[in-house]
Design a protein around this motif. Sequence first.
Motif, PDB file in Angstrom:
ATOM      1  N   GLU A  31       0.836  -1.207   0.000  1.00 29.84           N
ATOM      2  CA  GLU A  31       0.000   0.000   0.000  1.00 29.84           C
ATOM      3  C   GLU A  31       0.867   1.252   0.000  1.00 29.84           C
ATOM      4  OE1 GLU A  31      -3.056   0.274  -0.628  1.00 29.84           O
ATOM      5  OE2 GLU A  31      -3.307  -1.895  -0.673  1.00 29.84           O
ATOM      6  N   ARG A  34       2.291   1.769  -3.377  1.00 27.95           N
ATOM      7  CA  ARG A  34       1.227   2.242  -4.258  1.00 27.95           C
ATOM      8  C   ARG A  34       0.989   3.738  -4.069  1.00 27.95           C
ATOM      9  NH1 ARG A  34      -2.622  -1.535  -5.761  1.00 27.95           N
ATOM     10  NH2 ARG A  34      -2.771  -2.464  -3.703  1.00 27.95           N
ATOM     11  N   SER A  39       1.718   9.412  -5.561  1.00 27.75           N
ATOM     12  CA  SER A  39       2.092  10.762  -5.154  1.00 27.75           C
ATOM     13  C   SER A  39       3.237  11.291  -6.014  1.00 27.75           C
ATOM     14  CB  SER A  39       2.480  10.742  -3.682  1.00 27.75           C
ATOM     15  OG  SER A  39       3.185  11.888  -3.347  1.00 27.75           O
ATOM     16  N   HIS A  43       2.978  14.537  -8.651  1.00 28.33           N
ATOM     17  CA  HIS A  43       3.911  15.665  -8.658  1.00 28.33           C
ATOM     18  C   HIS A  43       5.075  15.345  -9.577  1.00 28.33           C
ATOM     19  CE1 HIS A  43       2.326  16.423  -4.419  1.00 28.33           C
ATOM     20  NE2 HIS A  43       1.890  17.426  -5.176  1.00 28.33           N
ATOM     21  N   ARG A 334       1.714  19.308   2.779  1.00 25.06           N
ATOM     22  CA  ARG A 334       0.656  18.305   2.867  1.00 25.06           C
ATOM     23  C   ARG A 334       0.189  18.087   4.307  1.00 25.06           C
ATOM     24  NH1 ARG A 334       3.942  14.245  -0.754  1.00 25.06           N
ATOM     25  NH2 ARG A 334       2.515  12.619  -0.066  1.00 25.06           N
ATOM     26  N   ARG A 336      -2.211  19.311   5.970  1.00 26.09           N
ATOM     27  CA  ARG A 336      -3.652  19.110   6.073  1.00 26.09           C
ATOM     28  C   ARG A 336      -4.044  17.699   5.634  1.00 26.09           C
ATOM     29  NH1 ARG A 336      -7.892  22.597   6.781  1.00 26.09           N
ATOM     30  NH2 ARG A 336      -9.812  21.887   5.788  1.00 26.09           N
ATOM     31  N   GLU A 337      -3.442  17.265   4.522  1.00 23.22           N
ATOM     32  CA  GLU A 337      -3.689  15.903   4.048  1.00 23.22           C
ATOM     33  C   GLU A 337      -3.339  14.871   5.117  1.00 23.22           C
ATOM     34  OE1 GLU A 337      -2.009  14.379   0.219  1.00 23.22           O
ATOM     35  OE2 GLU A 337      -2.075  16.524  -0.209  1.00 23.22           O
ATOM     36  N   ILE A 340      -5.968  14.819   7.650  1.00 21.78           N
ATOM     37  CA  ILE A 340      -7.158  14.091   7.186  1.00 21.78           C
ATOM     38  C   ILE A 340      -6.930  12.589   7.346  1.00 21.78           C
ATOM     39  CG2 ILE A 340      -8.566  13.551   5.172  1.00 21.78           C
ATOM     40  CD1 ILE A 340      -7.879  16.410   4.138  1.00 21.78           C
ATOM     41  N   CYS A 341      -5.758  12.125   6.884  1.00 19.00           N
ATOM     42  CA  CYS A 341      -5.470  10.682   6.982  1.00 19.00           C
ATOM     43  C   CYS A 341      -5.506  10.228   8.429  1.00 19.00           C
ATOM     44  CB  CYS A 341      -4.115  10.373   6.354  1.00 19.00           C
ATOM     45  SG  CYS A 341      -4.143  10.532   4.563  1.00 19.00           S
ATOM     46  N   LYS A 342      -4.950  11.052   9.321  1.00 21.48           N
ATOM     47  CA  LYS A 342      -4.962  10.659  10.731  1.00 21.48           C
ATOM     48  C   LYS A 342      -6.390  10.643  11.269  1.00 21.48           C
ATOM     49  CE  LYS A 342      -0.390  11.276  12.311  1.00 21.48           C
ATOM     50  NZ  LYS A 342       0.414  11.563  13.492  1.00 21.48           N
ATOM     51  N   ALA A 346      -5.353   6.795  10.150  1.00 16.95           N
ATOM     52  CA  ALA A 346      -3.954   6.465   9.876  1.00 16.95           C
ATOM     53  C   ALA A 346      -3.156   6.502  11.173  1.00 16.95           C
ATOM     54  CB  ALA A 346      -3.367   7.449   8.872  1.00 16.95           C
ATOM     55  N   HIS A 350       1.740   4.307   9.435  1.00 17.68           N
ATOM     56  CA  HIS A 350       1.204   4.467   8.077  1.00 17.68           C
ATOM     57  C   HIS A 350       1.804   5.696   7.410  1.00 17.68           C
ATOM     58  CE1 HIS A 350      -2.415   2.066   9.599  1.00 17.68           C
ATOM     59  NE2 HIS A 350      -1.904   1.358   8.616  1.00 17.68           N
ATOM     60  N   ILE A 351       1.794   6.808   8.154  1.00 21.47           N
ATOM     61  CA  ILE A 351       2.305   8.060   7.605  1.00 21.47           C
ATOM     62  C   ILE A 351       3.817   7.965   7.407  1.00 21.47           C
ATOM     63  CG2 ILE A 351       2.441  10.554   7.969  1.00 21.47           C
ATOM     64  CD1 ILE A 351      -0.394   9.640   7.685  1.00 21.47           C
ATOM     65  N   LEU A 429      -5.221  19.413  10.906  1.00 16.49           N
ATOM     66  CA  LEU A 429      -6.485  19.657  10.211  1.00 16.49           C
ATOM     67  C   LEU A 429      -6.774  21.151  10.127  1.00 16.49           C
ATOM     68  CD1 LEU A 429      -8.991  16.947  11.450  1.00 16.49           C
ATOM     69  CD2 LEU A 429      -8.261  17.390   9.121  1.00 16.49           C
TER      70      LEU A 429
ATOM     71  N   LEU B  97      -9.062  14.323   0.291  1.00 11.60           N
ATOM     72  CA  LEU B  97      -7.681  14.359  -0.205  1.00 11.60           C
ATOM     73  C   LEU B  97      -7.724  14.933  -1.619  1.00 11.60           C
ATOM     74  CD1 LEU B  97      -6.509  10.855   1.041  1.00 11.60           C
ATOM     75  CD2 LEU B  97      -6.035  13.084   2.062  1.00 11.60           C
ATOM     76  N   TYR B 112      -6.281   1.691   6.153  1.00  5.53           N
ATOM     77  CA  TYR B 112      -5.763   1.646   7.519  1.00  5.53           C
ATOM     78  C   TYR B 112      -6.362   0.480   8.293  1.00  5.53           C
ATOM     79  CZ  TYR B 112      -4.447   6.220   5.910  1.00  5.53           C
ATOM     80  OH  TYR B 112      -3.933   7.234   5.163  1.00  5.53           O
TER      81      TYR B 112
END
Lengths: 432, 230
Positions: A31, A34, A39, A43, A334, A336-337, A340-342, A346, A350-351, A429, B97, B112
């Motif tokens: 993952e 991926r 990402s 970019h 990133r 904010r991103e 969001i994931c957290k 997440a 993971h991060i 956030l 996102l 997750y």
Amino acid sequence: MQTNTIDSSDGKRARSRLEGARYPTWFAITEGVRSALSSIWAHSFRSFLTTLGIVIGVASVIGMVSIIQGLSFAISEQLQGLGSNSITVESFTPVRERLQRRFASLTQKDLDLISYRIDGIESITPIMYLRGQSQVRYGAQTTVAQVLGTTYSFQEVGQYFSLYGRFLSDSDNRTRRRVAVIAEQVRDELALPENPVGEFIQINGEWLKIIGLPEPKGEIFGQSLDNRVMIPYSTMTSMQGNQRSPDIQIQLTIADLNNMDTIVELITRLLRSAHNLGPDDEDDFRIQTADQLRSTFSSILNNVTVVMAGIVGISLLVGGIGIMNIMLVSVTERTREIGICKAIGAKRHHILLQFLLEALVLCLLGGLVGVIIGYGIGAVAASLIPGFPPAHTPLWAVTLALGFSAVVGVVFGILPAAKAANLDPIASLRYE
Amino acid sequence: MALIELTSVSKHYEMGQHLIKAVDNIDLSIEPNEYMVFIGSSGSGKSTIMNIIGCLDTPTHGRYVLNGRNVNGLDQNELADIRNQEIGFIFQSFNLLPRATALKNVMQPLIYRGIGLADRRAEAERVLERVGLADRGDHLPNQLSGGQCQRVAIARALVTNPSILLADEPTGNLDSQTTVEIMALFDELHDEGQTIIVVTHEPDIAAHSERVARLRDGRIVEDYANEHNR
Ligand SMILES: Nc1ncnc2c1ncn2[C@@H]1O[C@H](COP(=O)(O)OP(=O)(O)OP(=O)(O)O)[C@@H](O)[C@H]1O
Ligand SMILES: [Mg+2]
């Protein structure tokens, strides 16, 4: 009701699908890769700039190593032809004597001394070079070639195998026969027939009959080894006339490779006493073995490789710092991103893994592109320099370059990744 | 047993000399399948209490038991797990996102949870269809309207089958027509058994719920049932 699509059977199936992965580590890595790839792709231009340092570093190391290895490959192949059991003795004038215009020389007497006094010699032969390069004439054609006087033993010492006719014989030397063995390039430049045996050529006004042509030897450092005429040693001394003790080179082969060091030592002692050298005097001759020549060459090349690798290592380091910088900026961008994931579940790892793998994949991609470019540079550069051997890209260099890129990715990715993983979900956030 | 049990929960910030009581000594109990609304003026502590309930933030005082589990003293990773398993969060600003398509956004929480790609996709597609966006799965957030973005966010919150749906001013950025649509969706979800907690300014929205708690200066000053919705 149409809108109530979550009926109980559907819901149950959904629950069973929502069970976790069987191999969590493998899952996390696939993952992570991926999301890193997507990402990097999102970019793509910035990713390219980020990894440019790695690309350039790896491309230059692969290019350089390919060229150097190609060279070293060619040289060791050439030296193989000398035979590993051969020894060359030649005169050497130390600088001080040279300034006093006293030149050292080796003579027939030295050769006789070595061949009578030292056991274990398989064959020994003098080589006398006609000063510089000499004009060779055939009919109306002339060319410049290296003319050397030697004996039948040179066939073995120099690994010459006859293509046409024969090599010099013992009797050629005893009777000072006016014969010559010519190499391929001389034949071609003089427009001699394919099989030149029986034709006559003229060197320094002397007529010589061609008796043989050996298999071609190729070239080294762009210099042909097939631009040679070999004539009997005795014939050459007689052609030189009044010169009493001309400087010769002695080439010998030994029967047992294990005796190499002893024989070199014995020759040194013998020649020092024959030349009346005091204990403080330098040798006025040089003894070289094929092995020694080979190891000298390869140690020079290895040193060059190490220095290159050092320079390239520094450039990869700089590339790594570049990656770290841009990754840090990207983490901030990133924030904010990440928040969001957290917020949707997440965990730190993971991060962390996502950013670390992003740096790693970026570096590996850069390394891969660098390898391809470097391979191209090596091949093109080697083919553009005339007479240069083809480039050779060794697997170890590719492995090393990719390994180093990966290490750079991990080392310089860990800081930004840790920074991202440690962000507070609420604060990130709110980040604008 | 109550789904959510807050006992004397406070969130205090120290700002130099001042002590800011964003949430002050709140006792609250929410049952499964309740539809509750927090209302109150700006700065009354609605977002703060929602963040605490959603395990995004931790209280400075008091006890919080969620679904029988004491949340106090859990570390960031354990809280992340709870957010992933129990909570579906919907934000005023959608918080999608930006570089992921609608479908990928909805799939994200399932990563997750360790769910494979094929199952993630199937689940996400099912939930996107549920919120009426089956044909917008491959759109990026900036190619969607505000209402559609919020539907994607709702799908993302629902995809994990959470115990509670938390929505902090979910219609704050939407026009009145879209607001009506989103609130209708909430009503449906509630009918299907979903526990929902919504923060809002607007009395119209509060009218959808069964229970309303009014906050002022971090305290619950009023907590009443909306009888006509029972
Ligand atoms: N990190 C913080 N540091 C200091 N004070 C904070 C912090 N977060 C919130 N506050 C304060 O807590 C109080 C409650 O904030 P909160 O965001 O919960 O209000 P709200 O009811 O959601 O308001 P709004 O309707 O405007 O969103 C505010 O007075 C705010 O200034
Ligand atoms: Mg708020």
